[in-house]
Scaffold this active site. Structure first.
Site, PDB file in Angstrom:
ATOM      1  N   SER A 133      -5.177  59.743   5.933  1.00  0.00           N
ATOM      2  CA  SER A 133      -4.773  60.256   7.250  1.00  0.00           C
ATOM      3  C   SER A 133      -5.602  59.742   8.423  1.00  0.00           C
ATOM      4  O   SER A 133      -5.032  59.400   9.468  1.00  0.00           O
ATOM      5  CB  SER A 133      -4.780  61.791   7.230  1.00  0.00           C
ATOM      6  N   CYS A 175     -13.669  60.469   3.974  1.00  0.00           N
ATOM      7  CA  CYS A 175     -14.730  61.327   3.439  1.00  0.00           C
ATOM      8  C   CYS A 175     -16.049  60.576   3.324  1.00  0.00           C
ATOM      9  O   CYS A 175     -16.084  59.343   3.247  1.00  0.00           O
ATOM     10  CB  CYS A 175     -14.315  61.888   2.086  1.00  0.00           C
ATOM     11  N   ASN A 219     -16.790  63.509  -2.690  1.00  0.00           N
ATOM     12  CA  ASN A 219     -16.121  63.978  -1.471  1.00  0.00           C
ATOM     13  C   ASN A 219     -15.571  65.396  -1.699  1.00  0.00           C
ATOM     14  O   ASN A 219     -15.680  65.937  -2.796  1.00  0.00           O
ATOM     15  CB  ASN A 219     -15.013  62.998  -1.080  1.00  0.00           C
ATOM     16  N   PRO A 220     -14.954  66.039  -0.679  1.00  0.00           N
ATOM     17  CA  PRO A 220     -14.570  67.448  -0.813  1.00  0.00           C
ATOM     18  C   PRO A 220     -13.638  67.795  -1.957  1.00  0.00           C
ATOM     19  O   PRO A 220     -13.677  68.921  -2.461  1.00  0.00           O
ATOM     20  CB  PRO A 220     -13.928  67.755   0.546  1.00  0.00           C
ATOM     21  N   CYS A 221     -12.775  66.897  -2.375  1.00  0.00           N
ATOM     22  CA  CYS A 221     -11.865  67.236  -3.488  1.00  0.00           C
ATOM     23  C   CYS A 221     -12.302  66.676  -4.823  1.00  0.00           C
ATOM     24  O   CYS A 221     -11.584  66.837  -5.828  1.00  0.00           O
ATOM     25  CB  CYS A 221     -10.453  66.778  -3.149  1.00  0.00           C
ATOM     26  N   GLY A 222     -13.426  65.996  -4.871  1.00  0.00           N
ATOM     27  CA  GLY A 222     -14.053  65.636  -6.133  1.00  0.00           C
ATOM     28  C   GLY A 222     -13.642  64.325  -6.752  1.00  0.00           C
ATOM     29  O   GLY A 222     -14.201  63.918  -7.770  1.00  0.00           O
ATOM     30  N   GLU A 223     -12.676  63.616  -6.139  1.00  0.00           N
ATOM     31  CA  GLU A 223     -12.164  62.411  -6.791  1.00  0.00           C
ATOM     32  C   GLU A 223     -12.931  61.150  -6.416  1.00  0.00           C
ATOM     33  O   GLU A 223     -12.693  60.088  -6.998  1.00  0.00           O
ATOM     34  CB  GLU A 223     -10.669  62.224  -6.472  1.00  0.00           C
ATOM     35  N   PRO A 250      -6.064  63.199  -3.414  1.00  0.00           N
ATOM     36  CA  PRO A 250      -5.032  64.144  -2.964  1.00  0.00           C
ATOM     37  C   PRO A 250      -4.120  63.475  -1.942  1.00  0.00           C
ATOM     38  O   PRO A 250      -4.580  62.693  -1.115  1.00  0.00           O
ATOM     39  CB  PRO A 250      -5.840  65.274  -2.317  1.00  0.00           C
ATOM     40  N   THR A 251      -2.855  63.779  -2.006  1.00  0.00           N
ATOM     41  CA  THR A 251      -1.902  63.184  -1.059  1.00  0.00           C
ATOM     42  C   THR A 251      -1.062  64.262  -0.398  1.00  0.00           C
ATOM     43  O   THR A 251       0.125  64.067  -0.154  1.00  0.00           O
ATOM     44  CB  THR A 251      -0.976  62.181  -1.784  1.00  0.00           C
ATOM     45  N   GLY A 252      -1.700  65.418  -0.128  1.00  0.00           N
ATOM     46  CA  GLY A 252      -0.950  66.556   0.401  1.00  0.00           C
ATOM     47  C   GLY A 252      -0.051  66.205   1.563  1.00  0.00           C
ATOM     48  O   GLY A 252       1.168  66.307   1.484  1.00  0.00           O
ATOM     49  N   THR A 253      -0.642  65.757   2.682  1.00  0.00           N
ATOM     50  CA  THR A 253       0.155  65.438   3.853  1.00  0.00           C
ATOM     51  C   THR A 253       0.886  64.110   3.689  1.00  0.00           C
ATOM     52  O   THR A 253       2.026  63.955   4.146  1.00  0.00           O
ATOM     53  CB  THR A 253      -0.741  65.392   5.105  1.00  0.00           C
TER      54      THR A 253
END
Length: 788
Positions: free
Chosen positions: A79, A95, A276-280, A425-428
């Site tokens: 993003s 991140c 980073n915040p989501c761990g990946e 993560p690919t939420g948005t």
């Protein structure tokens, strides 16, 4: 420009999210950019990097190629790149990881740097494992150390302050080694919602610890400041505590820190301590990550009678994506010079995928099948191999990453990048691409979405809708039935072969989630962001089994979510009391239920006497006095305001706000929805009140109402904790009682009962349903993400 190869447009929802979160706006907040202009802006900016290496390079052709894969939704970068490329900020990384050393200077330097990163739109990860434990002696001052958890709260407060300033939401990862003396306090530090809300937390688990768990032995706690043995704990008891806390509310997660360092490409430069915040994305201190995802849904060819994966298109897209992400590093305007130095020294990038579940549906393969696992390995192996080929080609033209000679690759073919692949993560992004998130199963086949006037709209998975219409079993009534049930199981109208393919996250057992994560991890340089979904009835033993399997199958970390376990539901989902008589045996709504629904649409009558308090708060227009009266349950019921003389313009507007807020509260509207609407509204004369900024009178009202709600919630939590001390297993009943008292829900009844699995609350931006996917909370309606 030349032929761009554009074939597909954007969905209405994609355009809506782009308009809300990505497109340029003027000083009045009006959109001044089209999606096509955004994609062209990004493609032009990133392609221009090639002219630095070769003035004769055909940059215009490359720009068209970048534009094509982005606009066709074959590939999307993270993003910040979409938002900022070609604009003044030009901060393109998602991140960062910052070091936190055992000194006051380092701690507060990290806090300052965190604020700068969050202001630029990035998220941050930290290891607090270097901080000495609580109650240790500080030689320089003779004082007593407060420990990692205490300082995490300072970082959390700083994040909240930056977020309150109106910038893009910051997100953090906090990590502590399992052998740190304060590990038990860390495991418990997010026991309730009000604690450390801007952090995800994970325990860094060592190989030695896992061996001790298996043997049921004690292990050493090591004080980081002097490397001395601080004490001992039973490994299995600590592991059980981690499991039970994760079972309770999803945190802490775990990362296998030794396994992460085993694949560290530059061990001579330093050890990896955090992600980073989501761990990946494991990163060294001061590294940043530049991520992007290939849309696998777009890699399916339907030219033949049987849909097939288009391997040649996947090859071309992978090569262009790697080229794009390497260029991002050169075009990035980093928030700190140390980050620029470290990032350019290793040039780590992370190419991943999204739309995997919908790709399987198109190919007619069930997610929970050996065939799907085999295909996952084949796809990721292919992407990994093609990524290395392109990185090698870039290295031949531009040179290797500067630390290549002291990396694990030094004896092999040259590479431009120390890491190449990540499942992020690919939420948005998946909303923009109109596909499923990352490698997650589809969220739901058919579900309710409520708009602001409480109208329920049925949303149907587009692939399912097409098949249902093609095979003649589609009907609006059937789609509503699926939305109510949340699954295709036991619905006779749906053919068995369709049920087999269209499985959702909660149709799939946790073991299949881990098997899929392990399949992708096998061919991924960095790590894999994935949530393992559990039903509400799952036990801590079920969670433990998954953790053990993740360790045995080569995963680098695990994030789990048990349906209905998050206390955010107390904050956002205000359910009404369920009455056995509300439904007849055949499921028809009884008259009592209809009466209750009707009563909720009109304001409750005002008692003759109410109780409340008046708060004085300084605004830019002067002192504002806000009176909040409560109902019989202690919840905000009506609001009165007073400022200056009656009849003035400000006074009349405040009276109008007070009346409307009171009406909303008396109608049972979720109080947090009211707060979110008023919070952050700005006027030309902001003020400061007790260290916090008051943007306007409306903002002041929101803050006072929020304080009252937090005080009420704190009382509820204390009551629940007191109940827990008496009888732990009765805690769910206490939570249910709290939920029942908070009337006026905004989610559909199906969501309130947990039928849609990973719905965890209401989006603070649009009122849609928040879903727990890929270790984060995401709104599929507007693209909001709690992880930034």
């Amino acid at each position: 420009m030349g032929d761009t190869g554009i074939k597909n447009g954007l969905s209405a929802n994609s355009r809506k999210v782009l308009e809300k979160r990505y497109l340029k706006k003027d000083s009045e907040g009006c959109v001044i950019e089209t999606p096509e202009e955004l994609f062209r802006r990004v493609a032009h900016n990133i392609a221009s990097s090639d002219s630095y290496y070769d003035p004769d390079y055909n940059v215009a052709k490359l720009e068209d190629e970048f534009y094509s894969i982005i606009y066709n939704l074959d590939f999307l970068p993270n993003s910040p790149t979409l938002m900022n490329a070609g604009r003044e900020l030009q901060q393109l990384s998602a991140c960062f990881v910052l070091p936190v050393e055992d000194s006051m200077e380092s701690i507060f330097e990290a806090i300052k740097n965190t604020a700068l990163i969050h202001r630029s739109g990035g998220g941050t990860g930290f290891s607090f494992s270097r901080l000495r434990p609580a109650n240790s002696m500080v030689k320089t001052t003779g004082g007593i150390a407060s420990g990692p958890v205490s300082f995490m709260k300072v970082f959390d407060a700083a994040t909240h302050a930056v977020k309150q300033g109106g910038t893009r939401r910051g997100a953090n990862m906090g990590i502590l080694r399992v052998d740190h003396p304060d590990i038990l306090d860390f495991i418990k530090c997010k026991e309730t919602d009000k604690d450390i809300t801007n952090f995800n937390i994970s325990v860094a688990i060592t190989e030695e610890f896992m061996k001790r768990v298996e043997r049921d032995e004690e292990y050493d706690l090591i004080a980081p400041h002097n490397k001395k043995v601080f004490g001992h704990l039973k490994a299995r008891e600590v592991f059980d505590m981690i499991v039970k806390r994760a079972w309770k509310n999803g945190e802490p997660g775990i990362i296998f820190i030794d396994r992460i360092n085993k694949s560290n490409p530059t061990p001579k430069i330093g050890a990896i301590e955090s992600t980073n915040p989501c761990g990946e994305q494991p990163l060294l201190p001061y590294e940043s990550c530049n991520l992007g995802s290939i849309n696998l849904t777009k890699m399916v060819s339907t030219d033949s009678a049987v849909p097939q994966l288009d391997w040649e298109k996947l090859r071309r897209t992978t090569k262009l994506a790697i080229h794009f992400l390497d260029n991002v590093i050169d075009m990035n305007k980093f928030p700190l010079p140390q980050i620029e130095t470290m990032t350019k020294a290793n040039r780590k990038i992370g190419l991943g995928v999204m739309g995997f579940a919908e790709m399987l549906i198109k190919l007619g393969i069930p997610y929970n099948s050996d065939e799907a696992i085999e295909l996952a390995e084949k796809i990721m192996s292919f992407i990994q191999e093609e990524s290395r080929r392109e990185s090698h080609a870039l290295a031949l033209r531009r040179g290797t990453f500067p630390n290549f000679s002291c990396s694990i690759y030094s004896d092999g073919p040259s590479l431009r990048n120390a890491t190449l692949t990540t499942i992020a993560p690919t939420g948005t992004l998946s909303i923009l691409a109109d596909t499923s998130s990352g490698i997650e199963p589809v969220f739901a086949i058919s579900y309710y979405r409520e708009v602001m006037d409480k109208t329920k709209l049925v949303e149907v998975n587009k692939l399912f809708e097409d098949i249902a219409k093609e095979r003649g079993f589609y009907s609006e009534e059937l789609m509503q039935k699926i939305a109510e049930k949340g699954t295709l199981h036991d619905i006779e109208e749906i053919p068995a072969d369709v049920k087999r393919i269209f499985v959702t996250a909660h149709d799939i057992t946790p073991i299949w989630h881990i098997r899929m994560q392990a399949a992708f991890q096998k061919y991924t340089d960095n790590a894999v962001s994935k949530t393992v979904n559990f039903s509400h009835n799952a036990t801590p033993d079920d969670v433990q089994e998954v953790y053990q399997l993740a360790y045995k199958t080569g995963c680098k970390g695990v994030t789990i979510y048990r349906d209905g376990s998050r206390e955010e539901q107390v904050l956002y989902i205000a359910r009404t009391k369920e009455k056995p008589s509300a439904e007849n045996a055949d499921g028809a709504e009884a008259p009592a239920a209809k009466s209750e629904e009707k009563a909720r649409t009109s304001p409750r009558p005002r008692p003759e006497v109410t109780r409340g308090t008046t708060t004085k708060i300084l605004t830019g227009c002067g002192n504002l006095y806000i009176t909040i009266n409560e109902d019989e349950n202690g919840m905000p019921f009506e609001v009165f305001t007073q400022m200056g003389k009656a009849g003035g313009c400000a006074a009349s507007q405040l009276e109008a706000i007070g009346r409307l807020v009171s009406l909303a509260l008396r109608c049972g509207l979720d109080t947090h929805s009211v707060i979110e609407q008023l919070n952050g509204i700005r006027c030309p004369n902001p003020s400061w009140e007790k260290g916090g900024r008051i943007f306007s009178c409306a903002d002041a009202i929101a803050k006072v109402v929020e304080r009252r709600l937090l005080n009420r919630k704190a009382q509820d939590v204390q009551a629940a904790q007191a109940e827990t001390e008496v009888k732990t297993e009765e805690l769910p009943a206490v939570k249910a009682a709290v939920l029942s008292e908070a009337k006026g829900g905004v989610l559909s009844e199906a969501k309130g009962k947990g039928k849609l699995g990973n719905v965890v609350g209401v989006c603070p931006d649009c009122g849609g349903a928040l879903q727990h996917v890929e270790g984060c909370m995401v709104c599929k309606a507007c693209g909001y993400s709690k992880c930034g």
